[in-house]
Design a protein around this motif. Structure first.
Motif, PDB file in Angstrom:
ATOM      1  N   GLU A 105       0.790  -1.226   0.000  1.00 50.54           N
ATOM      2  CA  GLU A 105       0.000   0.000   0.000  1.00 50.54           C
ATOM      3  C   GLU A 105       0.829   1.285   0.000  1.00 50.54           C
ATOM      4  OE1 GLU A 105      -2.834  -3.106   1.351  1.00 50.54           O
ATOM      5  OE2 GLU A 105      -0.715  -2.692   1.574  1.00 50.54           O
ATOM      6  N   PRO A 127      -2.473  -8.551   0.331  1.00 53.43           N
ATOM      7  CA  PRO A 127      -3.718  -8.885  -0.371  1.00 53.43           C
ATOM      8  C   PRO A 127      -4.464  -7.670  -0.910  1.00 53.43           C
ATOM      9  CG  PRO A 127      -3.528 -10.173   1.638  1.00 53.43           C
ATOM     10  CD  PRO A 127      -2.421  -9.161   1.671  1.00 53.43           C
ATOM     11  N   LYS A 128      -4.551  -6.615  -0.111  1.00 55.43           N
ATOM     12  CA  LYS A 128      -5.303  -5.430  -0.525  1.00 55.43           C
ATOM     13  C   LYS A 128      -4.691  -4.792  -1.767  1.00 55.43           C
ATOM     14  CE  LYS A 128      -7.120  -1.087   1.356  1.00 55.43           C
ATOM     15  NZ  LYS A 128      -7.181  -0.228   2.557  1.00 55.43           N
ATOM     16  N   ARG A 129      -3.378  -4.609  -1.778  1.00 58.90           N
ATOM     17  CA  ARG A 129      -2.733  -3.970  -2.928  1.00 58.90           C
ATOM     18  C   ARG A 129      -2.784  -4.864  -4.166  1.00 58.90           C
ATOM     19  NH1 ARG A 129      -0.056   0.741  -4.168  1.00 58.90           N
ATOM     20  NH2 ARG A 129      -1.717   1.416  -2.746  1.00 58.90           N
ATOM     21  N   ASN A 131      -5.084  -7.039  -4.994  1.00 57.75           N
ATOM     22  CA  ASN A 131      -6.430  -6.986  -5.554  1.00 57.75           C
ATOM     23  C   ASN A 131      -6.684  -5.674  -6.294  1.00 57.75           C
ATOM     24  OD1 ASN A 131      -7.804  -9.438  -5.113  1.00 57.75           O
ATOM     25  ND2 ASN A 131      -8.009  -8.988  -2.947  1.00 57.75           N
ATOM     26  N   ARG A 132      -6.211  -4.590  -5.720  1.00 58.71           N
ATOM     27  CA  ARG A 132      -6.432  -3.298  -6.367  1.00 58.71           C
ATOM     28  C   ARG A 132      -5.713  -3.227  -7.718  1.00 58.71           C
ATOM     29  NH1 ARG A 132      -5.114   2.690  -4.175  1.00 58.71           N
ATOM     30  NH2 ARG A 132      -6.282   3.820  -5.741  1.00 58.71           N
ATOM     31  N   TYR A 135      -7.609  -5.498 -10.285  1.00 62.61           N
ATOM     32  CA  TYR A 135      -8.865  -4.955 -10.802  1.00 62.61           C
ATOM     33  C   TYR A 135      -8.672  -3.709 -11.649  1.00 62.61           C
ATOM     34  CZ  TYR A 135     -11.334  -8.478  -8.193  1.00 62.61           C
ATOM     35  OH  TYR A 135     -11.794  -9.695  -7.741  1.00 62.61           O
ATOM     36  N   ASN A 159     -10.051  -8.312   7.070  1.00 62.89           N
ATOM     37  CA  ASN A 159     -10.668  -8.801   5.831  1.00 62.89           C
ATOM     38  C   ASN A 159      -9.681  -9.426   4.841  1.00 62.89           C
ATOM     39  OD1 ASN A 159     -13.227  -9.124   4.562  1.00 62.89           O
ATOM     40  ND2 ASN A 159     -12.710  -7.537   3.081  1.00 62.89           N
ATOM     41  N   HIS A 160      -8.466  -9.746   5.271  1.00 63.88           N
ATOM     42  CA  HIS A 160      -7.481 -10.318   4.359  1.00 63.88           C
ATOM     43  C   HIS A 160      -7.926 -11.680   3.808  1.00 63.88           C
ATOM     44  CE1 HIS A 160      -4.729  -7.136   5.101  1.00 63.88           C
ATOM     45  NE2 HIS A 160      -4.424  -7.489   6.332  1.00 63.88           N
ATOM     46  N   GLU A 163     -10.044 -11.208   0.830  1.00 65.48           N
ATOM     47  CA  GLU A 163      -9.271 -10.657  -0.282  1.00 65.48           C
ATOM     48  C   GLU A 163      -8.428 -11.722  -0.968  1.00 65.48           C
ATOM     49  OE1 GLU A 163      -7.368  -7.556   1.918  1.00 65.48           O
ATOM     50  OE2 GLU A 163      -8.757  -6.029   1.203  1.00 65.48           O
ATOM     51  N   ARG A 166     -10.508 -14.181  -3.157  1.00 67.51           N
ATOM     52  CA  ARG A 166     -10.924 -13.698  -4.479  1.00 67.51           C
ATOM     53  C   ARG A 166      -9.929 -14.081  -5.575  1.00 67.51           C
ATOM     54  NH1 ARG A 166     -11.454  -8.397  -1.996  1.00 67.51           N
ATOM     55  NH2 ARG A 166     -13.505  -8.251  -1.022  1.00 67.51           N
ATOM     56  N   THR A 167      -8.667 -14.177  -5.239  1.00 64.96           N
ATOM     57  CA  THR A 167      -7.632 -14.385  -6.258  1.00 64.96           C
ATOM     58  C   THR A 167      -7.832 -15.659  -7.075  1.00 64.96           C
ATOM     59  OG1 THR A 167      -6.072 -13.149  -4.891  1.00 64.96           O
ATOM     60  CG2 THR A 167      -5.136 -14.495  -6.652  1.00 64.96           C
TER      61      THR A 167
END
Length: 204
Positions: A105, A127-129, A131-132, A135, A159-160, A163, A166-167
């Motif tokens: 991030e 995970p957050k970065r 996914n961003r 997408y 929430n990891h 995330e 989803r991958t």
């Protein structure tokens, strides 16, 4: 499996580091990882989980850079964990031309997308970065061979878990490796959805 069955650059590096024979955890896991199985590797700190992860990835990718899309994706909890793992990888990639990239991030998003576009073999990401970036069409996961979570205890905060879950929806076929100090019952969902025929390797 012995170190002699690894690619030569890895054998040389391990010899230089004074590793003569495998740790018990490596004896339990390396051949299974090489064979392509999905694994939950459950072992305490200091047992060699990270080294097993690194050796397995380098060996699986044959120590060679290939095209632009990453072939290994490793999820970690934060920027520091990503940088630490990258440093450990670099201690074992001597004699190879594998490219490693960290995504987290605290780095500029557009710059990360541009840097990933230039090509990499191993992505270490939060995970957050990840996914961003995905997408925003900033990373191609079509060539992924390995999807790994290091020190998976962090998944159950912020929430990891969702995330990371989803991958696999975006990956056609991949080998999954989860390294953790304990097996959480929520991992059962992954066994049912995408980690088919997975094994749990426990070492105390």
């Amino acid at each position: 499996m012995s170190f002699k069955k690894l690619i030569e650059p890895l054998q040389d590096t391990l010899k230089q580091k004074g590793f003569i024979e495998m740790l018990p955890l490596q004896q339990l896991t390396l051949s299974k990882i090489k064979g392509g199985g999905n694994l939950f590797v459950i072992a305490p700190p200091g047992s060699g989980k990270t080294t097993s992860l690194i050796i397995s990835v380098i060996n699986k990718l044959k120590g060679e850079a290939f095209e632009d899309a990453p072939r290994a994706l490793i999820f970690v909890k934060d920027k520091q964990a990503a940088l630490n793992l990258e440093a450990e990888f670099k201690a074992y990639t001597k004699g190879t031309d594998l490219r490693i990239y960290c995504a987290y991030e605290e780095h500029n998003m557009e710059l990360q997308r541009e840097e990933l576009y230039l090509g990499t073999d191993i992505v270490i990401a939060t995970p957050k970065r990840l996914n961003r970036i995905f997408y925003l069409n900033g990373i191609n996961l079509n060539e992924l061979q390995l999807c790994i979570v290091e020190d998976a205890e962090f998944l159950f905060r912020n929430n990891h878990f969702a995330e990371v879950t989803r991958t696999p929806e975006s990956i056609a076929k991949c080998q999954y490796l989860i390294f953790s100090t304990k097996f959480d019952e929520r991992f059962e969902r992954w066994k049912d959805s995408f980690m088919h025929n997975s094994q749990i390797i426990e070492h105390s």
